[in-house]
Write a protein that holds these residues in place. Structure first.
Motif, PDB file in Angstrom:
ATOM      1  N   ALA A 130       0.721  -1.189   0.099  1.00 19.69           N
ATOM      2  CA  ALA A 130      -0.174   0.132   0.099  1.00 19.69           C
ATOM      3  C   ALA A 130       0.788   1.289  -0.097  1.00 19.69           C
ATOM      4  N   GLY A 131       0.443   2.044  -0.962  1.00 17.61           N
ATOM      5  CA  GLY A 131       1.239   3.467  -0.959  1.00 17.61           C
ATOM      6  C   GLY A 131       0.313   4.546  -0.055  1.00 17.61           C
ATOM      7  N   CYS A 132      -0.956   4.353   0.149  1.00 14.55           N
ATOM      8  CA  CYS A 132      -1.803   5.027   0.929  1.00 14.55           C
ATOM      9  C   CYS A 132      -2.755   4.227   1.640  1.00 14.55           C
ATOM     10  N   ILE A 133      -3.305   4.510   2.685  1.00 19.33           N
ATOM     11  CA  ILE A 133      -4.523   3.905   3.207  1.00 19.33           C
ATOM     12  C   ILE A 133      -5.512   4.962   3.906  1.00 19.33           C
ATOM     13  N   VAL A 134      -6.473   4.453   3.477  1.00 17.31           N
ATOM     14  CA  VAL A 134      -7.756   5.595   3.921  1.00 17.31           C
ATOM     15  C   VAL A 134      -8.748   4.861   4.873  1.00 17.31           C
ATOM     16  N   MET A 135      -9.566   5.802   5.613  1.00 18.25           N
ATOM     17  CA  MET A 135     -10.557   5.371   6.285  1.00 18.25           C
ATOM     18  C   MET A 135     -11.680   6.843   6.204  1.00 18.25           C
ATOM     19  N   ASP A 136     -12.797   6.395   6.580  1.00 18.73           N
ATOM     20  CA  ASP A 136     -13.780   7.727   6.596  1.00 18.73           C
ATOM     21  C   ASP A 136     -14.663   7.611   7.695  1.00 18.73           C
ATOM     22  N   PRO A 137     -14.101   7.706   8.975  1.00 20.16           N
ATOM     23  CA  PRO A 137     -14.901   7.809  10.330  1.00 20.16           C
ATOM     24  C   PRO A 137     -16.108   9.081  10.321  1.00 20.16           C
ATOM     25  N   GLN A 138     -17.279   8.715  11.019  1.00 18.91           N
ATOM     26  CA  GLN A 138     -18.192  10.093  10.950  1.00 18.91           C
ATOM     27  C   GLN A 138     -17.355  11.065  12.009  1.00 18.91           C
TER      28      GLN A 138
END
Length: 185
Positions: A130-138
Motif C-alpha cells: 500500500a502507498g496510501c491507507i484511507v478510512m472515513d470515520p464519522q
C-alpha cells in the motif's frame, strides 16, 4: 489463517463459526452506536449475507486479544468509484481502505485499537504494498479519530452527508496514512 500477530493481538481470517460473535456484537446498541447504527441491528441471517456471502474484494478478519475474540476488521483495495469520491481518481498508487470495530467494550480505551490500527497499517504497507491507507470515520466519533491520528492518519477531506447512520446522512472525515512504517506510530 493468521494475518497479524503482535504481542497479545492476533488478526485472523474470519471463519464461519465467527458469525455468532458478529451477530452478538452487531445487535448490541452500545456497539451499534458507533458501527452501523442502533437502528440497524445485524442478526444471524443479516451477518451471514453481509460478511459471508457478499461478493466483494474485502478481506474480513476477526480480532483476538490475549486469546479472546474482541472485534472485527476488514481491508480492501479502494475501487475506482471510491477513488473518485475520495479525490484519488488520478492516482496510480495502491490505496487500501480499512474498517474495524472492537465489539467487546471492556477493551475500549486501553490502547488495543491503537495497536490494532498501527499493526494493520504496517501489514498493508509491508505485505500488500500500500502507498496510501484511507478510512472515513464519522466526524462526531472523536475517540476513533484520536486513535487513528495517534497511528499517523491525517484528516484530508470532509465528506459531507457521506454515510447513512441512525436515520440521517452523517458527515465523515476522509483520513489517510502516508507515512513509512515506524513513523508516527
Amino acid at each position: 489463517m493468521t494475518i497479524i500477530k503482535a504481542g497479545k493481538l492476533l488478526v485472523r481470517i474470519l471463519k464461519e463459526e465467527d458469525k455468532y460473535l458478529l451477530a452478538k456484537w452487531l445487535s448490541d446498541p452500545e456497539i451499534l452506536q458507533y458501527y452501523e447504527g442502533r437502528d440497524n441491528p445485524f442478526y444471524l441471517e443479516k451477518v451471514e449475507k453481509k460478511f459471508f456471502k457478499e461478493e466483494d474484494d474485502a478481506t474480513r478478519c476477526l480480532i483476538e486479544f490475549n486469546g479472546e475474540p474482541i472485534g472485527y476488521i476488514q481491508f480492501y483495495e479502494v475501487d475506482a468509484e471510491e477513488k473518485l469520491t475520495y479525490g484519488y481518481e488520478d492516482s496510480t498508487e495502491l490505496i487500501y481502505g480499512m474498517d474495524q470495530f472492537i465489539g467487546e467494550s471492556d477493551y475500549w480505551n486501553k490502547g488495543v485499537g491503537t495497536l490494532l490500527v498501527s499493526s494493520m497499517v504496517k501489514y498493508l504497507i509491508e505485505e500488500k504494498g500500500a502507498g496510501c491507507i484511507v478510512m472515513d470515520p464519522q466526524t462526531w466519533n472523536g475517540r476513533a479519530i484520536r486513535c487513528y491520528e495517534k497511528c499517523g492518519f491525517e484528516k484530508v477531506k470532509l465528506l459531507q452527508a457521506n454515510e447513512w447512520h441512525e436515520g440521517e446522512y452523517r458527515d465523515c472525515w476522509l483520513i489517510e496514512y502516508r507515512g513509512k512504517v515506524g513513523e508516527e506510530m
